[in-house]
Design a protein around this motif. Structure first.
Motif, PDB file in Angstrom:
ATOM      1  N   TYR A   9       0.837  -1.208   0.135  1.00  0.00           N
ATOM      2  CA  TYR A   9       0.070   0.045   0.033  1.00  0.00           C
ATOM      3  C   TYR A   9       0.946   1.238  -0.101  1.00  0.00           C
ATOM      4  O   TYR A   9       2.024   1.226   0.590  1.00  0.00           O
ATOM      5  CB  TYR A   9      -0.869   0.104   1.133  1.00  0.00           C
ATOM      6  N   PRO A  10       0.354   2.384  -0.383  1.00  0.00           N
ATOM      7  CA  PRO A  10       1.225   3.409  -0.422  1.00  0.00           C
ATOM      8  C   PRO A  10       1.460   4.110   0.934  1.00  0.00           C
ATOM      9  O   PRO A  10       2.309   5.024   0.658  1.00  0.00           O
ATOM     10  CB  PRO A  10       0.556   4.470  -1.313  1.00  0.00           C
ATOM     11  N   SER A  11       0.801   3.774   1.903  1.00  0.00           N
ATOM     12  CA  SER A  11       1.153   4.339   2.979  1.00  0.00           C
ATOM     13  C   SER A  11       0.488   3.292   4.285  1.00  0.00           C
ATOM     14  O   SER A  11       0.076   2.649   4.219  1.00  0.00           O
ATOM     15  CB  SER A  11       0.385   5.814   3.344  1.00  0.00           C
ATOM     16  N   LEU A  12       1.360   3.881   5.242  1.00  0.00           N
ATOM     17  CA  LEU A  12       1.088   3.130   6.632  1.00  0.00           C
ATOM     18  C   LEU A  12      -0.492   3.283   6.954  1.00  0.00           C
ATOM     19  O   LEU A  12      -1.022   2.277   7.400  1.00  0.00           O
ATOM     20  CB  LEU A  12       1.911   3.351   7.786  1.00  0.00           C
ATOM     21  N   GLU A  13      -0.973   4.367   6.811  1.00  0.00           N
ATOM     22  CA  GLU A  13      -2.511   4.629   7.162  1.00  0.00           C
ATOM     23  C   GLU A  13      -3.314   3.835   6.365  1.00  0.00           C
ATOM     24  O   GLU A  13      -4.341   3.075   6.951  1.00  0.00           O
ATOM     25  CB  GLU A  13      -2.791   6.145   6.758  1.00  0.00           C
ATOM     26  N   LYS A  14      -3.245   3.602   5.070  1.00  0.00           N
ATOM     27  CA  LYS A  14      -3.951   2.758   4.058  1.00  0.00           C
ATOM     28  C   LYS A  14      -3.739   1.345   4.530  1.00  0.00           C
ATOM     29  O   LYS A  14      -4.691   0.758   4.729  1.00  0.00           O
ATOM     30  CB  LYS A  14      -3.646   3.102   2.781  1.00  0.00           C
ATOM     31  N   ALA A  15      -2.709   0.962   4.920  1.00  0.00           N
ATOM     32  CA  ALA A  15      -2.536  -0.405   5.245  1.00  0.00           C
ATOM     33  C   ALA A  15      -3.251  -0.909   6.465  1.00  0.00           C
ATOM     34  O   ALA A  15      -3.680  -1.774   6.607  1.00  0.00           O
ATOM     35  CB  ALA A  15      -0.762  -0.986   5.215  1.00  0.00           C
ATOM     36  N   GLU A  16      -2.871   0.049   7.349  1.00  0.00           N
ATOM     37  CA  GLU A  16      -3.787  -0.208   8.823  1.00  0.00           C
ATOM     38  C   GLU A  16      -5.217  -0.053   8.518  1.00  0.00           C
ATOM     39  O   GLU A  16      -6.049  -0.850   9.381  1.00  0.00           O
ATOM     40  CB  GLU A  16      -3.463   1.025   9.708  1.00  0.00           C
ATOM     41  N   ALA A  17      -5.659   0.718   7.781  1.00  0.00           N
ATOM     42  CA  ALA A  17      -7.154   0.646   7.509  1.00  0.00           C
ATOM     43  C   ALA A  17      -7.490  -0.477   6.867  1.00  0.00           C
ATOM     44  O   ALA A  17      -8.601  -1.267   7.273  1.00  0.00           O
ATOM     45  CB  ALA A  17      -7.615   1.770   6.476  1.00  0.00           C
ATOM     46  N   VAL A  18      -6.883  -1.183   5.806  1.00  0.00           N
ATOM     47  CA  VAL A  18      -7.262  -2.433   5.364  1.00  0.00           C
ATOM     48  C   VAL A  18      -7.059  -3.416   6.359  1.00  0.00           C
ATOM     49  O   VAL A  18      -8.016  -4.513   6.495  1.00  0.00           O
ATOM     50  CB  VAL A  18      -6.585  -2.899   3.915  1.00  0.00           C
ATOM     51  N   ARG A  19      -6.134  -3.690   7.219  1.00  0.00           N
ATOM     52  CA  ARG A  19      -5.917  -4.425   8.396  1.00  0.00           C
ATOM     53  C   ARG A  19      -7.046  -4.420   9.236  1.00  0.00           C
ATOM     54  O   ARG A  19      -7.437  -5.441   9.664  1.00  0.00           O
ATOM     55  CB  ARG A  19      -4.529  -4.144   9.102  1.00  0.00           C
ATOM     56  N   GLN A  20      -7.772  -3.535   9.651  1.00  0.00           N
ATOM     57  CA  GLN A  20      -8.894  -3.060  10.311  1.00  0.00           C
ATOM     58  C   GLN A  20      -9.949  -3.924   9.668  1.00  0.00           C
ATOM     59  O   GLN A  20     -10.894  -4.461  10.467  1.00  0.00           O
ATOM     60  CB  GLN A  20      -9.017  -1.791  10.746  1.00  0.00           C
ATOM     61  N   GLU A  21     -10.069  -3.601   8.343  1.00  0.00           N
ATOM     62  CA  GLU A  21     -11.102  -4.253   7.719  1.00  0.00           C
ATOM     63  C   GLU A  21     -11.004  -5.977   7.894  1.00  0.00           C
ATOM     64  O   GLU A  21     -12.040  -6.516   8.284  1.00  0.00           O
ATOM     65  CB  GLU A  21     -11.177  -4.104   6.080  1.00  0.00           C
ATOM     66  N   SER A 109      12.110  -4.921   1.827  1.00  0.00           N
ATOM     67  CA  SER A 109      13.260  -4.295   1.284  1.00  0.00           C
ATOM     68  C   SER A 109      12.990  -3.663   0.004  1.00  0.00           C
ATOM     69  O   SER A 109      13.628  -2.887  -0.527  1.00  0.00           O
ATOM     70  CB  SER A 109      14.639  -4.800   1.681  1.00  0.00           C
ATOM     71  N   SER A 110      12.431  -4.551  -0.873  1.00  0.00           N
ATOM     72  CA  SER A 110      12.189  -4.194  -2.133  1.00  0.00           C
ATOM     73  C   SER A 110      11.059  -3.112  -2.622  1.00  0.00           C
ATOM     74  O   SER A 110      11.034  -2.740  -3.593  1.00  0.00           O
ATOM     75  CB  SER A 110      11.697  -5.689  -2.960  1.00  0.00           C
ATOM     76  N   ILE A 111      10.377  -2.691  -1.584  1.00  0.00           N
ATOM     77  CA  ILE A 111       9.219  -1.494  -1.797  1.00  0.00           C
ATOM     78  C   ILE A 111       9.973  -0.133  -1.754  1.00  0.00           C
ATOM     79  O   ILE A 111      11.268   0.059  -1.360  1.00  0.00           O
ATOM     80  CB  ILE A 111       8.163  -1.752  -0.949  1.00  0.00           C
ATOM     81  N   GLN A 112       9.242   0.881  -2.098  1.00  0.00           N
ATOM     82  CA  GLN A 112       9.669   2.383  -2.110  1.00  0.00           C
ATOM     83  C   GLN A 112       9.589   2.792  -0.804  1.00  0.00           C
ATOM     84  O   GLN A 112       8.841   2.395   0.061  1.00  0.00           O
ATOM     85  CB  GLN A 112       8.879   3.257  -3.116  1.00  0.00           C
ATOM     86  N   PRO A 113      10.519   3.776  -0.153  1.00  0.00           N
ATOM     87  CA  PRO A 113      10.325   4.538   1.162  1.00  0.00           C
ATOM     88  C   PRO A 113       8.859   4.969   1.055  1.00  0.00           C
ATOM     89  O   PRO A 113       8.623   5.713   0.248  1.00  0.00           O
ATOM     90  CB  PRO A 113      11.329   5.418   0.743  1.00  0.00           C
ATOM     91  N   GLY A 114       8.176   4.894   2.332  1.00  0.00           N
ATOM     92  CA  GLY A 114       7.031   5.330   2.496  1.00  0.00           C
ATOM     93  C   GLY A 114       5.840   4.359   2.337  1.00  0.00           C
ATOM     94  O   GLY A 114       4.872   4.558   2.814  1.00  0.00           O
ATOM     95  N   ASN A 115       6.378   3.343   1.704  1.00  0.00           N
ATOM     96  CA  ASN A 115       5.143   2.603   1.288  1.00  0.00           C
ATOM     97  C   ASN A 115       5.211   1.123   2.478  1.00  0.00           C
ATOM     98  O   ASN A 115       5.817   1.284   3.257  1.00  0.00           O
ATOM     99  CB  ASN A 115       5.512   1.440   0.043  1.00  0.00           C
ATOM    100  N   ALA A 116       3.911   0.650   2.556  1.00  0.00           N
ATOM    101  CA  ALA A 116       3.730  -0.381   3.508  1.00  0.00           C
ATOM    102  C   ALA A 116       3.360  -1.517   2.862  1.00  0.00           C
ATOM    103  O   ALA A 116       2.750  -1.669   1.981  1.00  0.00           O
ATOM    104  CB  ALA A 116       2.571   0.316   4.676  1.00  0.00           C
ATOM    105  N   VAL A 117       3.704  -2.774   3.670  1.00  0.00           N
ATOM    106  CA  VAL A 117       3.334  -3.910   3.229  1.00  0.00           C
ATOM    107  C   VAL A 117       2.376  -4.705   4.311  1.00  0.00           C
ATOM    108  O   VAL A 117       2.853  -4.709   5.521  1.00  0.00           O
ATOM    109  CB  VAL A 117       4.665  -4.998   2.948  1.00  0.00           C
TER     110      VAL A 117
END
Length: 172
Positions: A9-21, A109-117
């Protein structure tokens, strides 16, 4: 056997929102997760893991309780709490439940800085209902242990593609 899914995901916030889903779907008994961790790549290229459970804090709390109990037996409850909390925190720090931390850091380590997995370890799920609930939530599948048919269905759901015949859920 559990299935692993890693979605960028492009950000921690988006990844966290999906994790909450996903956690909400787990409360509705549509999915059973063994682990759900978010790895974020910082601007200085370090990987920070956001675990579902803080094992260090949990270990310290558990150790404090048992230390207090043992300390009361020997009439030294304060010493027991201190020793119990320290040993519990150390045990929690060394514990690694669910997805291997080194594996997550290496893959992230393969993702862009700021992105979240978002890493999910899925024990079982009702695939058609889960995919419908997460449809259109975005993200790019980085890695899965799903078969090709299930992985394609996941990719389509994340992209918001129309519903197709979804495959059977992974079983326990």
């Amino acid at each position: 056997m559990s299935d692993l899914v890693a979605i960028v995901y492009p950000s921690l916030e988006k990844a966290e929102a999906v994790r909450q889903e996903f956690l909400t779907l787990q409360k509705e008994y549509l999915i059973s997760l063994d682990d759900a961790v978010i790895a974020v790549k910082t601007d200085d290229n370090k990987i920070k893991l956001h675990q579902m459970v803080n094992t260090t804090a949990t270990g310290a709390a558990s150790g404090s309780f048992w230390g207090l109990l043992v300390g009361m037996v020997f009439l030294m409850p304060v010493v027991g709490v201190v020793i119990g909390a320290a040993s519990g925190a150390l045990g929690g720090l060394l514990a690694d439940f669910g997805i291997n931390d080194k594996f997550m850091k290496d893959l992230s380590s393969s993702i862009q800085p700021g992105n979240a997995v978002l890493f999910l370890l899925i024990r079982s799920m009702t695939a058609d209902k889960v995919l419908e609930e997460i449809r259109g939530s975005g993200g790019v599948v980085l890695k899965t242990s799903l078969n090709n048919e299930k992985e394609t269905a996941l990719r389509e759901a994340l992209a918001g593609s129309p519903v197709h015949d979804t495959p059977a859920a992974p079983s326990a």
